[in-house]
Every structure is written in C-alpha cells, then in structure tokens.
Design a protein around this motif. Structure first.
Motif, PDB file in Angstrom:
ATOM      1  N   ALA A  43      64.617  54.032  31.334  1.00 34.80           N
ATOM      2  CA  ALA A  43      65.786  53.546  32.055  1.00 34.80           C
ATOM      3  C   ALA A  43      66.208  52.232  31.436  1.00 34.80           C
ATOM      4  O   ALA A  43      65.399  51.545  30.806  1.00 34.80           O
ATOM      5  CB  ALA A  43      65.455  53.372  33.524  1.00 34.80           C
ATOM      6  N   LEU A  44      67.510  51.923  31.624  1.00 34.65           N
ATOM      7  CA  LEU A  44      68.046  50.702  31.040  1.00 34.65           C
ATOM      8  C   LEU A  44      67.639  49.523  31.921  1.00 34.65           C
ATOM      9  O   LEU A  44      67.965  49.474  33.104  1.00 34.65           O
ATOM     10  CB  LEU A  44      69.570  50.823  30.981  1.00 34.65           C
ATOM     11  N   SER A  45      66.901  48.581  31.354  1.00 37.52           N
ATOM     12  CA  SER A  45      66.413  47.464  32.176  1.00 37.52           C
ATOM     13  C   SER A  45      67.411  46.319  32.124  1.00 37.52           C
ATOM     14  O   SER A  45      68.409  46.380  31.408  1.00 37.52           O
ATOM     15  CB  SER A  45      65.049  47.019  31.669  1.00 37.52           C
ATOM     16  N   ALA A  46      67.100  45.282  32.899  1.00 41.34           N
ATOM     17  CA  ALA A  46      68.028  44.155  33.061  1.00 41.34           C
ATOM     18  C   ALA A  46      68.381  43.529  31.708  1.00 41.34           C
ATOM     19  O   ALA A  46      69.496  43.069  31.518  1.00 41.34           O
ATOM     20  CB  ALA A  46      67.402  43.115  33.975  1.00 41.34           C
ATOM     21  N   ASP A  47      67.453  43.522  30.743  1.00 40.84           N
ATOM     22  CA  ASP A  47      67.771  42.875  29.452  1.00 40.84           C
ATOM     23  C   ASP A  47      68.518  43.807  28.505  1.00 40.84           C
ATOM     24  O   ASP A  47      68.702  43.505  27.327  1.00 40.84           O
ATOM     25  CB  ASP A  47      66.487  42.330  28.799  1.00 40.84           C
ATOM     26  N   GLY A  48      68.931  44.949  29.024  1.00 39.50           N
ATOM     27  CA  GLY A  48      69.776  45.849  28.232  1.00 39.50           C
ATOM     28  C   GLY A  48      68.991  46.792  27.346  1.00 39.50           C
ATOM     29  O   GLY A  48      69.582  47.502  26.540  1.00 39.50           O
ATOM     30  N   THR A  49      67.674  46.771  27.432  1.00 39.53           N
ATOM     31  CA  THR A  49      66.908  47.695  26.583  1.00 39.53           C
ATOM     32  C   THR A  49      66.406  48.866  27.420  1.00 39.53           C
ATOM     33  O   THR A  49      66.192  48.740  28.629  1.00 39.53           O
ATOM     34  CB  THR A  49      65.689  46.997  25.951  1.00 39.53           C
ATOM     35  N   LEU A  50      66.249  49.972  26.717  1.00 39.91           N
ATOM     36  CA  LEU A  50      65.671  51.142  27.371  1.00 39.91           C
ATOM     37  C   LEU A  50      64.168  50.950  27.463  1.00 39.91           C
ATOM     38  O   LEU A  50      63.527  50.653  26.461  1.00 39.91           O
ATOM     39  CB  LEU A  50      65.959  52.388  26.538  1.00 39.91           C
ATOM     40  N   ARG A  51      63.619  51.084  28.650  1.00 39.55           N
ATOM     41  CA  ARG A  51      62.173  50.890  28.783  1.00 39.55           C
ATOM     42  C   ARG A  51      61.567  52.062  29.524  1.00 39.55           C
ATOM     43  O   ARG A  51      62.225  52.716  30.322  1.00 39.55           O
ATOM     44  CB  ARG A  51      61.865  49.578  29.525  1.00 39.55           C
ATOM     45  N   TRP A  52      60.311  52.314  29.227  1.00 41.20           N
ATOM     46  CA  TRP A  52      59.629  53.420  29.873  1.00 41.20           C
ATOM     47  C   TRP A  52      59.070  53.004  31.225  1.00 41.20           C
ATOM     48  O   TRP A  52      58.509  51.931  31.375  1.00 41.20           O
ATOM     49  CB  TRP A  52      58.476  53.923  29.001  1.00 41.20           C
ATOM     50  N   LEU A  53      59.258  53.904  32.191  1.00 42.78           N
ATOM     51  CA  LEU A  53      58.721  53.670  33.536  1.00 42.78           C
ATOM     52  C   LEU A  53      57.813  54.826  33.895  1.00 42.78           C
ATOM     53  O   LEU A  53      58.026  55.948  33.436  1.00 42.78           O
ATOM     54  CB  LEU A  53      59.865  53.616  34.555  1.00 42.78           C
ATOM     55  N   GLU A  54      56.813  54.519  34.712  1.00 38.40           N
ATOM     56  CA  GLU A  54      55.973  55.612  35.214  1.00 38.40           C
ATOM     57  C   GLU A  54      56.101  55.577  36.735  1.00 38.40           C
ATOM     58  O   GLU A  54      55.932  54.509  37.341  1.00 38.40           O
ATOM     59  CB  GLU A  54      54.525  55.401  34.788  1.00 38.40           C
ATOM     60  N   ALA A  55      56.454  56.708  37.301  1.00 41.87           N
ATOM     61  CA  ALA A  55      56.710  56.704  38.748  1.00 41.87           C
ATOM     62  C   ALA A  55      55.849  57.737  39.480  1.00 41.87           C
ATOM     63  O   ALA A  55      55.578  58.819  38.954  1.00 41.87           O
ATOM     64  CB  ALA A  55      58.182  57.026  39.018  1.00 41.87           C
ATOM     65  N   HIS A  56      55.383  57.370  40.645  1.00 48.05           N
ATOM     66  CA  HIS A  56      54.690  58.304  41.536  1.00 48.05           C
ATOM     67  C   HIS A  56      55.693  58.645  42.639  1.00 48.05           C
ATOM     68  O   HIS A  56      56.103  57.768  43.383  1.00 48.05           O
ATOM     69  CB  HIS A  56      53.450  57.645  42.138  1.00 48.05           C
ATOM     70  N   VAL A  57      56.083  59.860  42.640  1.00 44.01           N
ATOM     71  CA  VAL A  57      57.143  60.265  43.584  1.00 44.01           C
ATOM     72  C   VAL A  57      56.523  61.151  44.673  1.00 44.01           C
ATOM     73  O   VAL A  57      55.879  62.158  44.377  1.00 44.01           O
ATOM     74  CB  VAL A  57      58.259  61.038  42.839  1.00 44.01           C
ATOM     75  N   THR A  58      56.689  60.712  45.902  1.00 42.80           N
ATOM     76  CA  THR A  58      56.093  61.477  47.001  1.00 42.80           C
ATOM     77  C   THR A  58      57.199  61.963  47.947  1.00 42.80           C
ATOM     78  O   THR A  58      58.020  61.153  48.391  1.00 42.80           O
ATOM     79  CB  THR A  58      55.138  60.597  47.815  1.00 42.80           C
ATOM     80  N   PRO A  59      57.253  63.243  48.210  1.00 39.80           N
ATOM     81  CA  PRO A  59      58.246  63.731  49.190  1.00 39.80           C
ATOM     82  C   PRO A  59      57.913  63.178  50.584  1.00 39.80           C
ATOM     83  O   PRO A  59      56.733  63.055  50.928  1.00 39.80           O
ATOM     84  CB  PRO A  59      58.050  65.245  49.140  1.00 39.80           C
ATOM     85  N   ILE A  60      58.954  62.827  51.313  1.00 40.10           N
ATOM     86  CA  ILE A  60      58.748  62.348  52.691  1.00 40.10           C
ATOM     87  C   ILE A  60      59.296  63.428  53.631  1.00 40.10           C
ATOM     88  O   ILE A  60      60.408  63.912  53.420  1.00 40.10           O
ATOM     89  CB  ILE A  60      59.492  61.018  52.929  1.00 40.10           C
TER      90      ILE A  60
END
Ligand code: ADP
Length: 801
Positions: free
Chosen positions: A209-226
């Motif tokens: 995703a595009l971060s605040a400094d304008g670079t694309l950075r990798w994120l790791e997310a744990h997504v839990t259905p609610i």
C-alpha cells in the motif's frame, strides 16, 4: 471469562476493560515494564489454565519456554522504544505442552508504559459483532501502536486507528477519514477475505500500500471476520503491521547471503555485480544501478554490470581513461569521494555523453560512489541514477551501502584471483622453463641435508642417475650407481660435505644399461637447520662435453702437428727463395779462400818464402772458411726439423743474423736497409731458429712489398725497442704497397695471400710462434707509404741479472 490480575490496573474507557480485551481476536494480555501480567483475556485463561488467585501477581516469563525468554524481553523493550514488534515464542498450554505462537507486541499509549501482547496465531472468530463495539473499543484501538482497521462487510473502511492513520497519511488526523484513505490494495485481497468469511476463519494476508511518504510498502494483516449474535457477518477487524523494513532486511540478507556465496564460489565479478544490480533494482524500483570496474593499473574503466542501460554505460565508459576532469565517475575515482549531480544544470557541467544519456532517459539524479579496496585504492564505481530528483531515503541508503560493500568484496576477490592466477602462471612457466633448461643442459638440482640424509631431487636428477622417480631420495641410491673406481673419491667428498664443506668434483657412474657417464657434482651450503648444513647443488652429465673436449684436444694436437709441418714447408720454401743469396754468401768466402790459398802457395814458393804475408793470407783463409762454415751451419739448422729448443737469446743478435743472410738479396733489389737496434736490450727466452724464421719472413715480405716501388726509396727499417719494463718489440717497416684497411688482421689468417706464388701461411705461422713465446704479433699501415709488421716478446731481465 476475563480477569484483572491487578485491582489498580488501568481500565479502558468507562466500560470494563476486560470486555474490550475479550473482543480482540487471539490471546491478549498486557504486562508492565517488569513483565508482570496486568490484564489477560478469557482466551488467555482458557489456553494457559491460569487460576485466578486473589492478589497473586504472575510473570509472563512463567508461561514462556526458557529458551524464548530473551527474545520476548527484547521484543518488549523494542516495542516500548520503536513500536510494534513481531516475535515467535513457545507458550505453555494448560496441559504443560509448549505451543509456538506468533506474538505481536505493541506499546500502549496510555500512562504506565505497559505493553499489550497479542498472540495472533490463536486468532479466533470474534464473537462480539462490530456493531456492539462501542466507543471504548475504538479508543482502545487508538491507544495501540498496532495499525487497526474496521471494515464493513463490503470492504469499506469503517474505522482506522491513529497508528493506521499516521501510516497512511502525512497530513495528520484527517477531517474525512474515508476520503484520504488509500485502500486500493485491499480490493486485491477481497478474494482472500471472502474465503475467510466462508470458512469463518481469520486470514493472514500481505499486500502493498502507498504509505505517507509516497512509497509502496508491504503490510501484513490479520483479518478476522466479525459476526452478529445470529452469526451474520458484521464486518472485519484488520490488524496490520508494516513489514517493509523486516522484509527488506530479510530480502537483503537473503540476497546478501546468496551473492556472498557466489563470491565464495569464485564466480566472476561480472556476474556477481550483475546479480547485485538486479537485487538493488528490485528492492528500489525507481533506480538505475551500474558498476564500473577499474583496470589493474587503475587507468581505464571496465564495464562491470548494470540493472538497465548497460549498452549506454558501456558506450560511455568501457575502455575509457579514468583521467577525465568532467566525468562524475572519474572525479569519484580520482578523489575517492562520492559525486552527486542533483540538477540538470550540474549535469551540463559534467560529461556531455553522460548528460545526454540522463536527459534521454529522463533521469534527473546521479550519484557516483567510489568502491574502495581494503588498501584504500579505488577498485570501481557504483553509479546510481534515478528519475526523481532526490537523495536516498535511509532504507535505500542501507541497500546501496550493502551493495557497495559486497561489490568491494567481489571486485577485490576477483583482482586477487587475477593477480594470483598471473603469479601462478608465472611460477608454472618458470618451473616448466627450469625443467626444460635442466633437460637441455643435462643438469639436475638437489637440496640435501647430508647429515640427516634428507634430500630433494629434481626430475632431471632422477633421469641422470637413471633412478625410479618414485624412489625416496638418499645418498645410498646415488652411491649404488657410482663407478667402483670412483667410490673412494665419492665417499671422501661425502665425508667432507658431512663436515660442512662445499664440493665440486667429477665422478663416473654406471647406469642400468651399463653405459658409463661422467658426472660433475657441485654443492654449496645455503643455510643451516640447527647445526646441520643444508646444501644446494647441481649434478651435470658432462659425458658429451668430455668427449667433445677429448676430440678437441686430439684435433688441436693434429693441428699443431700440421702447423709444424707447414712451418717446415714454409721454411724450406723461404730458404729456397734465398738460394741465390745463400749461394753468393757461401761462394764469396769460398772464392776468398781460393784466392787466399793460392796467394799463400805463391808467397811460400818465393825464395826466400814470404812467411809473414803467407801467414796473413792463411789467416784470411781460415776466417773465410769459418764464415762459410757458419753460413752452412745456419742453413743446416734451418733445413733441419728440430723441436723447439728454448734458450736465452739476444733479439738484436738474431736480427743481425737474419739481416746478414738476406743482405745480398736486398742489395740486388736496391733496398736500403736501416737497422735501429736498441742497445742493452734485455734477453728473451725462445727458440732461436723459430724466431729467426719469423724475422726472415717479415724481411722477405717487406722486400716483396717494395718490388714495384719506383717513385721513392725502397727503405726497409728494422727496429728493436724496449716496449715496457718486461716487453721488447721488433718491427720491420717498408715503403711498399701497404695494407688494405681490413687486411691487418686478415693477413694473419692461414692461406691469405695477395701474391701470385704466395702460400699465405708465413704470417699465420709466425704469429703462432710468437704467441707460443708468450708474445703477440700485429701489422699496421704506416703514416706514409708502406706497412709495419711487428711482434713483442716478454723479456727476462730479472733472470739474467
Ligand atoms: P705470403 O707471403 O705467402 O703471401 P704471408 O702469410 O707471409 O704469406 O703473407 C700474407 C699476406 O700478407 C701477403 O700475401 C700480403 O698480402 C700481406 N703482407 C705481408 N707482409 C706485408 C707487407 N710488409 N706489406 C704489405 N702486405 C704484406
């Protein structure tokens, strides 16, 4: 069930904090700075079987595997200083088993510096639907350093906590969260989320995703259905972490390992540098990266590798001189400093080719970084070009630094290998040369510690002695080959060597095929090991040389004999040429004798006989007889082939004798003889007849040279002189035809003659006679007409005194 371990603990919002913790997926607990558990959620209690003993305080450490204590303490510290940490640790389950869990450790922004731990591998479906999540829950999420997002079932952003917001937007907390939020990439994971929804399970997803400094950075997310109470999907809880740095460093580390392995395996620097370029370009997309190497003498650039534009780089730099003041790479190479071009104006000041290339490729920033060898010399240049007009960010700087470091290692290694290879080739070549030289000269070499009988032999050594190359070198092995008659000598020399003396001796060996060889052994002490002398030496098969020497000696003997014969022939010829003169010399005293004897008879017949006059005439008869006898004696001596008889001689005397012998010949040929004989000349040792022969030959040559001389007096000058303390000379100068410029030496060559009836051996024999007497003989042109031929001989003044 959830519990508070500490009654004074901070609670979140108005509601019971435990409820909030329970609403989070996975095992959740918080600890204070000392690692004491403060809050735990129901899942934690279920998992660990922790009993709620009133007032008792529990340490997180008591649930961790002993080997994982350190990592978790460090993670807690790092979280307190630098934000969210991900760490894996083994956790004790209620049945006593250790289960590996992935932990997310997040500092809490509330007072007290507590840390919230979330065991994310244990994520389970959140029971409490998002609609029930009250403000307190959102406040709680805001207090976490972990990025938390709440999404609607249609993947629209419902809520982002402060941490998430800070990451996505540089302009602080937005008015309209949704408007500035970039969720584009989340669309791409919709499929995975849907899959998660279907299976009612949490999903772990990675995306850029595009971060605040304008670079694309990798994120790791744990997504839990609610889910609602009735099981209906209420939305998703996304807990995400920026993993770009750890991904970069693990990528970099992985690549670094791989590239260093290439270096270690001895891959050529071009392929190592190419791989480095590719990795750098992969990690920092907006960048062109290239390497130039410097030739060994550091005078020329060599193309190393480039991530792109390799052709352009090659054209600008490959094989070009490093010494150029306009090129950023040259400047960097010469000054060993990084050169930066940040504007096009600067670029124009630099190399036009480079400027044009940058312009053509819309590159606006250039950095030439010198790669230094461990000795501080420039080994290469790392060129970085980029489209943006900006220097590196810290992460990029780190990547570039690592690349530069690895390139330095690789280039250095390649250079070392090149140098080593060169040296090895040189050594191999000189070794081959040595072997060949030993073979050609039939010379073997050895080192030997005679006292210990420790020896090293060269290939040729084995060959000369006809020994098995596998045989361990020993003195005995050589001794076995020595000719029985030379064994005594050999042993004697070995004994001397044993006592530390150099050796140089010739001995014979008998090889297995019964052939006899002459060997010259030479050994010198080169150093000592303790008190043992170590010899280095050579053995040379001199059999052929010996044979050749023998042949030469035999040849020389034959030559000497031939020369003697020739001398004799020449003498006979010379004397035959003198016959007329000699006849006259002999007939003159004879007619004197005849006249005087007749006069004597006449005087005695008178009455009274004239005794006094008769006595006078009888004396004259005797004188003339003696003169004739003397002439005949000399002639005999000359005709006789006698071996040289050495005696003490007065050179003036024999010169006079020769002059006397040729006097008549000279008179007839109208030659004026002048003898300038040095008085008190020291005597010489020599063969009278041979030396007379030399002088006579010189006189005859002089006479013959003047045979045609008409326009000037035919003058022959015979001189003797003391040339130095121990040398006397005799020279004969004529006014004849003289000698050609190249003749002074040629004249002495056998059979060189310019005369119709000449033999051309007189001077060559004369010279060898003179040289045999320890003197030398030469010829030269006169200043005026004619030539001078001379010889010098050693005098024996001392002996005579
Ligand atoms: P030959 O007299 O049979 O030629 P020599 O060895 O005595 O042999 O002389 C060799 C040659 O050296 C002569 O033929 C002549 O050319 C040259 N030579 C010797 N003596 C003289 C001299 N005094 N002047 C000029 N040439 C000389």
């Amino acid at each position: 069930m959830s519990m508070s371990l500490d009654e004074d603990a901070v609670t979140y919002g108005a509601n019971d904090g435990l409820g909030i913790l329970n609403s989070l997926p996975g095992l959740v607990w918080t600890t204070d700075e000392a690692g004491t558990l403060r809050y735990v959620n129901t899942r934690f209690i279920d998992f660990t079987g922790l009993m709620n003993d009133q007032g008792e305080s529990w340490q997180l450490a008591s649930f961790l595997h002993p080997d994982d204590q350190l990592v978790t303490v460090r993670a807690q510290k790092d979280a307190q200083q630098g934000g969210v940490q991900l760490v894996a640790a083994r956790f004790r389950r209620r049945d006593g088993q250790f289960i590996l869990l992935n932990l997310s450790v997040s500092p809490m922004n509330g007072p007290g510096g507590d840390v919230c731990w979330l065991a994310i591998d244990r994520l389970e479906t959140i029971d409490n639907p998002i609609s029930n999540a009250d403000r307190d829950f959102r406040n709680f999420l805001d207090s976490l350093s972990l990025q938390a997002l709440l999404l609607t079932p249609t993947l629209e952003l419902d809520f982002a906590n402060h941490a998430a917001w800070r990451w996505y937007s540089s302009s602080g907390v937005p008015q309209d969260r949704r408007a500035n939020f970039n969720l584009g990439k989340l669309e791409e994971i919709a499929f995975q989320l849907q899959a998660g929804q279907n299976r009612n399970e949490p999903a772990v997803v990675s995306y850029q995703a595009l971060s605040a400094d304008g670079t694309l950075r990798w994120l790791e997310a744990h997504v839990t259905p609610i889910r609602e109470q009735n099981g209906e999907l209420a939305g998703y809880c996304v807990l995400q972490t920026d993993v770009q740095d750890s991904r970069d460093s693990s990528h970099l580390l992985g690549h670094e390992m791989e590239i260093l392995e290439m270096v270690a395996r001895g891959a050529p620097s071009a392929s190592v540098l190419q791989r480095l370029c590719d990795v750098v370009a992969d990690l920092v997309p907006d960048l062109v990266c290239g390497f130039l190497e410097l030739s060994l003498d550091r005078k020329l650039f060599r193309m190393g590798a480039a991530s792109s534009l390799a052709g352009e780089f090659r054209e600008i730099f490959d094989g070009k001189s490093v010494i150029s003041d306009k090129n950023p790479c040259s400047t960097a190479a010469l000054t060993k400093r990084t050169v930066e071009i940040a504007t096009m104006a600067e670029c124009d000041q630099h190399d036009t080719l480079m400027g044009e290339m940058m312009l053509a490729n819309a590159l606006h920033y250039c950095k030439a970084i010198p790669i230094l060898s461990p000795y501080g010399n420039t080994a290469g240049i790392l060129i970085i070009l980029r489209h943006q007009q900006a220097d590196f960010r810290p992460r990029e700087q780190q990547i570039v630094d690592r690349a530069k470091h690895i390139a330095a290692i690789s280039i250095d290694r390649t250079r070392h290998e090149e140098a080593l290879l060169k040296r090895e080739t040189q050594v191999e070549r000189s070794q081959a040369q040595l072997v060949a030289a030993q073979r050609i000269s039939s010379t073997g070499s050895f080192t030997s510690d005679i006292q210990r009988d420790e020896n090293i032999w060269s290939e040729e050594f084995y060959r000369i002695f006809d020994l098995d190359p596998e045989l361990k070198p020993s003195i005995d092995a050589v001794r076995e080959r020595v000719h029985p008659e030379d064994l005594e000598l050999f042993d004697f020399e070995m004994k001397r060597g044993f006592a530390g003396e150099d050796a140089d001796f010739v001995f014979r060996i008998i090889r297995t095929d019964e052939t006899l060889r002459f060997i010259r052994g030479l050994a010198r002490i080169t150093h000592y090991i303790g008190d043992h002398p170590v010899f280095m030496g050579t053995v040379q098969d001199i059999t052929e040389t010996r044979r050749a020497e023998d042949a030469l000696r035999r040849g020389e003997e034959a030559l000497a004999k031939a020369r003697e014969e020739l001398a004799y022939v020449s003498r006979v010829m010379t004397i035959s040429a003198l016959t007329t003169s000699i006849a006259h010399e002999v007939s003159q005293p004879l007619s004197g004798i005849l006249a005087n004897a007749s006069a004597c008879v006449r005087l005695l017949a008178l009455d009274p006989p004239n005794i006094a006059s008769a006595t006078d005439t009888a004396r004259r008869t005797i004188r003339d007889t003696m003169r004739a006898t003397e002439v005949i004696k000399r002639l005999r001596a000359m005709f006789n082939r006698q071996s040289p008889a050495m005696e003490t001689i007065d050179l003036n005397e024999i010169a006079r004798e020769v002059i006397a012998l040729s006097a008549r010949d000279m008179r007839e040929k109208l030659i004026v003889l002048e003898a300038r004989l040095a008085p008190e000349l020291p005597p010489i040792t020599g063969d009278r007849i041979q030396l007379q022969q030399v002088i006579l030959n010189m006189v005859l040559n002089g006479i013959e040279a003047m045979a045609e001389t008409e326009e000037r007096p035919r003058r022959l000058l015979v001189r003797t002189a003391l040339a130095s303390e121990d040398m006397i000379t005799l020279s004969i100068s004529d006014a004849g035809v003289g000698i050609a410029p190249d003749a002074p030496e040629k004249m002495f060559e056998p059979f060189f003659t310019t005369k119709r009836n000449g033999m051309g051996i007189g001077l060559s024999i004369s010279r060898s006679i003179v040289e045999n007497h320890g003197g030398r003989m030469w010829a030269m042109s006169n200043d005026g007409p004619g030539a001078t031929v001379a010889f010098s001989l050693p005098s024996i003044e001392e002996k005579c005194v």
